[in-house]
Design an enzyme around this catalytic site. Structure first.
Site, PDB file in Angstrom:
ATOM      1  N   ASN A 157       0.774  -1.002   0.205  1.00 50.14           N
ATOM      2  CA  ASN A 157      -0.270  -0.136  -0.165  1.00 50.14           C
ATOM      3  C   ASN A 157       1.046   0.937  -0.098  1.00 50.14           C
ATOM      4  O   ASN A 157       2.089   1.069   0.337  1.00 50.14           O
ATOM      5  CB  ASN A 157      -1.170   0.339   1.471  1.00 50.14           C
ATOM      6  N   LYS A 177       2.725  -5.325   9.101  1.00 46.97           N
ATOM      7  CA  LYS A 177       3.199  -4.168   8.632  1.00 46.97           C
ATOM      8  C   LYS A 177       4.556  -3.597   8.577  1.00 46.97           C
ATOM      9  O   LYS A 177       4.705  -3.500   9.737  1.00 46.97           O
ATOM     10  CB  LYS A 177       1.576  -2.962   8.591  1.00 46.97           C
ATOM     11  N   HIS A 225      -2.020   0.083  14.152  1.00 44.19           N
ATOM     12  CA  HIS A 225      -0.564   1.347  13.979  1.00 44.19           C
ATOM     13  C   HIS A 225      -1.971   2.146  13.242  1.00 44.19           C
ATOM     14  O   HIS A 225      -2.669   2.772  12.576  1.00 44.19           O
ATOM     15  CB  HIS A 225      -0.791   0.546  12.702  1.00 44.19           C
ATOM     16  N   LYS A 240     -13.957   8.368  10.416  1.00 44.87           N
ATOM     17  CA  LYS A 240     -14.031   7.528  10.782  1.00 44.87           C
ATOM     18  C   LYS A 240     -13.119   7.607  12.172  1.00 44.87           C
ATOM     19  O   LYS A 240     -12.925   7.081  12.826  1.00 44.87           O
ATOM     20  CB  LYS A 240     -13.720   6.421   9.688  1.00 44.87           C
ATOM     21  N   ASP A 241     -11.579   7.764  11.963  1.00 40.37           N
ATOM     22  CA  ASP A 241     -10.334   8.120  12.637  1.00 40.37           C
ATOM     23  C   ASP A 241     -11.214   8.805  14.049  1.00 40.37           C
ATOM     24  O   ASP A 241     -11.003   8.883  14.828  1.00 40.37           O
ATOM     25  CB  ASP A 241      -9.377   8.595  12.244  1.00 40.37           C
TER      26      ASP A 241
END
Length: 185
Positions: A48, A70, A117, A165-166
């Site tokens: 990504n 990740k 994360h 969203k966050d």
């Protein structure tokens, strides 16, 4: 390559070998053999890339099920990167560690499965790369509130730019237990 342990077992800072001269530099950003020898996974299934401007905070994100490990690093710019242990039953549950990653220090952070994360951009812009051990699964994604006072992350800014969203993510104590990964020693 040098691997540095953090206060959270399993979360590792990777300092790749960099070969430079007056023309510039060369480095391996990942080598299956070399990283496996250092204890990191040898198989990634998805890469990504995100581009963000100063003050953008992305996180704290996780997936369960289909947890993702990740390996993250910065191609251009600078970020403060954070991993939070969200594994139910872990002796480190709710603890965090953070590190500055930049195109100058060329450090990488290994965030294992079972950790949330996030990062915030410190430079004018940042180009941020992720190598993931599992594919993205919208149905499995979850978020933890970036400034959860019980976690107490010492972010280097007070008023970040957040997605809806966050901004609406619950604190860790508000995430249903069944949505969190489980610690297995």
């Amino acid at each position: 390559m040098r691997v540095v342990e953090t206060p959270l077992p399993g979360v590792l800072i990777v300092e790749p070998d960099v070969f430079g001269d007056e023309r510039g530099f060369f480095m391996e950003t990942w080598s299956r053999r070399r990283y496996e020898e250092a204890g990191l996974p040898g198989v990634f299934v998805q890469d990504n890339l995100s581009f963000s401007r100063r003050g953008v905070l992305r996180g704290l994100h996780y997936q369960n099920p289909d947890q993702q490990g990740k390996l993250v690093y910065v191609l251009a710019g600078e970020v403060f990167d954070v991993a939070v242990d969200i594994r139910r039953g872990s002796p480190y549950f709710g603890r965090w560690t953070g590190v500055v990653l930049s195109s100058e220090n060329r450090r990488q952070l290994w965030v294992p499965e079972g950790f949330a994360h996030g990062f915030v951009v410190l430079s004018e812009t940042a180009l941020f790369a992720y190598k993931c051990t599992a594919p993205y699964n919208r149905e499995a994604e979850g978020s933890v509130l970036w400034n959860d006072p019980e976690i107490g992350i010492d972010w280097p800014l007070e008023d970040p730019i957040l997605s809806e969203k966050d901004a609406a993510a619950p604190p860790l104590s508000g995430v249903p237990a069944g949505r969190l990964p489980v610690y297995s020693p």
